[in-house]
Write a protein that holds these residues in place. Structure first.
Motif, PDB file in Angstrom:
ATOM      1  N   PRO A 119     -26.876   8.300   1.049  1.00  0.00           N
ATOM      2  CA  PRO A 119     -25.561   8.346   0.397  1.00  0.00           C
ATOM      3  C   PRO A 119     -25.656   8.911  -1.021  1.00  0.00           C
ATOM      4  CG  PRO A 119     -26.436   6.116   0.304  1.00  0.00           C
ATOM      5  CD  PRO A 119     -27.431   6.933   1.099  1.00  0.00           C
ATOM      6  N   GLY A 120     -24.565   9.428  -1.492  1.00  0.00           N
ATOM      7  CA  GLY A 120     -24.471   9.804  -2.897  1.00  0.00           C
ATOM      8  C   GLY A 120     -24.981  11.164  -3.249  1.00  0.00           C
ATOM      9  N   ILE A 121     -25.213  12.072  -2.262  1.00  0.00           N
ATOM     10  CA  ILE A 121     -25.625  13.440  -2.581  1.00  0.00           C
ATOM     11  C   ILE A 121     -24.407  14.206  -3.079  1.00  0.00           C
ATOM     12  CG2 ILE A 121     -26.480  15.605  -1.603  1.00  0.00           C
ATOM     13  CD1 ILE A 121     -28.168  13.950   0.307  1.00  0.00           C
ATOM     14  N   ASP A 122     -24.529  14.847  -4.247  1.00  0.00           N
ATOM     15  CA  ASP A 122     -23.390  15.478  -4.888  1.00  0.00           C
ATOM     16  C   ASP A 122     -23.366  16.994  -4.733  1.00  0.00           C
ATOM     17  OD1 ASP A 122     -22.287  13.034  -6.175  1.00  0.00           O
ATOM     18  OD2 ASP A 122     -24.225  13.098  -7.231  1.00  0.00           O
ATOM     19  N   LEU A 123     -24.521  17.627  -4.431  1.00  0.00           N
ATOM     20  CA  LEU A 123     -24.567  19.088  -4.342  1.00  0.00           C
ATOM     21  C   LEU A 123     -25.772  19.479  -3.502  1.00  0.00           C
ATOM     22  CD1 LEU A 123     -23.865  21.704  -7.059  1.00  0.00           C
ATOM     23  CD2 LEU A 123     -26.103  21.749  -5.974  1.00  0.00           C
ATOM     24  N   VAL A 124     -25.661  20.590  -2.759  1.00  0.00           N
ATOM     25  CA  VAL A 124     -26.775  21.133  -1.981  1.00  0.00           C
ATOM     26  C   VAL A 124     -27.201  22.455  -2.624  1.00  0.00           C
ATOM     27  CG1 VAL A 124     -27.530  22.012   0.253  1.00  0.00           C
ATOM     28  CG2 VAL A 124     -25.969  20.053   0.148  1.00  0.00           C
TER      29      VAL A 124
END
Length: 470
Positions: free
Chosen positions: A49-54
């Motif tokens: 959880p909590g990934i903001d950007l790839v």
């Protein structure tokens, strides 16, 4: 090291460049998760959880195009994706361009961090715009639903409703209004009133439209034509609409009152017929009364008995009082009520005229001007005839200065009649309760019918008083 609480998923299979990119971004306060394949990136997006950007090598994504992993990344449209380029590629695959939030060259150092920051900023802006757009769509949906409900309600009433602007042009009408003229709602909207209404109907209504545009609420009735060309009557209410301190137009409410008007006209016709018939009846009754009076007068002149003449004269006076009432009814437009002043004064003059040849008398008439029902006036007329005749025959006859006063007044619902003379007065020991005279019995009977009181007193003449309420 600054903290910005942002987590970046780095997807790069070149370990040297991946290490450099990770170090560069961590120095800017970002937390990084590093994987080397698109499939691993998809798993991380599912599990962490909590990934903001790839941040992804574009070659890896393009090679994985069509795979479930690539499809998962493409579906997360709210997640910004920055692609890493090994050089300045002239072409970017369409599938990558669709989800891209920006691009950065591998090993570009500060430029890489700037691209990531720009992607975050773009994502936040897009998020705000998406929220605002969603809010606008909700508001639009609510307004549309409200408008549909209002239209449903307005179109459901039979009353003709419209809004007209200051140029006398239809802005909106309900279905009933459009149906009345055989048009659709959209066909009426935008037209001038003069284009929809017949010329004579419009010209009769125009002064009322102008009053509404001047800020006045207007009520009026008009004759118009429906879609079949049938003449109809409508009741119209116009209410001005103020905007910014001036009249922008007016609302119109129109009801079909054709049935009511036809019923009113039929009632008026029937009333006119009945009034004509009633006048004819009164006229015939009056002629019959006159004929009876003439017969009695002829009989009185032919009789050699003084007692018979007196009796016939009394009867003639009573008949004359009825004749006077019918004369007033014939010339009046109102049969229920008549002027007490006009009737009583005429009656007194008529009775006095019966004795004018034999008795010199002064008559004072003090009659207030108010209306009474013809039934009550008929009763009062009989009483005045009896009291006046008795005064003429028995108390002031032979007097050189005979005087009779007739007084009638009304205070609120109380009516008072007084007949007073200055003659010889009543005989000594007279008791009205023991009197057998027909005239006094008649007065007493009518007084009871009126629920009134009758008194008589003597002293310097005779004064009779009748009081009753109406």
């Amino acid at each position: 090291m600054p903290e910005n609480n942002k987590t970046i998923l780095l997807v790069d299979d070149e370990f040297v460049s991946a290490a450099a990119e990770k170090a560069q971004l961590e120095s800017r306060g970002y937390a990084l998760i590093t994987v080397s394949a698109v499939e691993s990136a998809a798993e991380a997006l599912e599990m962490v959880p909590g990934i903001d950007l790839v941040l992804m090598d574009i070659r890896l994504y393009e090679r994985a195009h069509g795979s479930p992993a690539a499809g998962l990344i493409a579906k997360k449209r709210e997640l910004p994706v920055v692609f890493l380029l090994s050089d300045t590629q002239s072409e970017i695959a369409e599938n990558a361009a669709k989800i891209s939030s920006g691009y950065a060259l591998k090993g570009s150092g500060a430029a890489l961090a700037a691209s990531v920051e720009a992607a975050f900023s773009l994502s936040e802006t897009n998020g705000r715009l998406s929220a605002e757009l969603a809010c606008c769509r909700r508001s639009e949906d609510e307004l549309r639903a409200r408008d549909e409900n209002l239209t449903l309600m307005v179109d459901g009433v039979r009353t003709l409703l419209t809004y007209i602007d200051s140029d006398l042009r239809f802005v909106r009408v309900n279905k009933s209004y459009a149906d009345w003229y055989g048009l659709s709602v959209n066909e009426v909207a935008g037209k001038k009133i003069s284009d929809v209404l017949a010329k004579d109907v419009y010209e009769r209504a125009l002064p009322n439209y102008q009053k509404a545009l001047s800020g006045e609420t207007v009520y009026f009735e008009n004759r118009t034509l429906d879609k079949n060309g049938n003449e109809s009557y409508v009741s119209v209410t116009l209410m001005p609409h103020f905007r910014g301190g001036r009249v922008a137009g007016f609302f119109g409410s129109i009801a079909d009152i054709t049935a009511r008007r036809k019923a009113e006209e039929e009632i008026k016709r029937q009333l006119a017929e009945k009034e004509t018939l009633l006048k004819e009846v009164h006229h015939r009754i009056r002629n019959n009364i006159t004929a009876i009076s003439g017969i009695l007068s002829f009989q009185a002149q032919s009789s050699g008995s003084a007692e018979v003449k007196n009796a016939l004269t009394d009867s003639i006076a009573r008949i004359k009082s009825m004749c006077v009432l019918y004369d007033k009814l014939l010339i009046s437009d109102e049969y229920k009520e008549l002027s007490a002043k006009t009737y009583i004064e005429s009656l007194v003059d008529t009775i006095a005229g019966l004795f004018s040849e034999n008795i010199k008398i002064t008559v004072d008439k003090s009659v207030a001007d108010f209306n009474l029902s013809s039934k009550i006036l008929f009763s009062i007329g009989i009483i005045i005839n009896e009291l006046f005749t008795n005064a003429m025959k028995y108390r002031v006859a032979g007097s050189e200065s005979g005087r009779i006063k007739v007084y009638l007044d009304r205070v609120e619902n109380h009516v008072t009649l007084i007949v007073k003379d200055n003659g010889r007065g009543l005989p000594e020991g007279f008791d009205i309760d023991k009197s057998n005279g027909f005239g006094f019995r008649l007065v007493e009977m009518i007084t009871q019918q009126l629920n009134g009181t009758y008194t008589i007193k003597s002293g310097g003449g005779t004064e009779s008083t009748l009081k009753f309420d109406i």
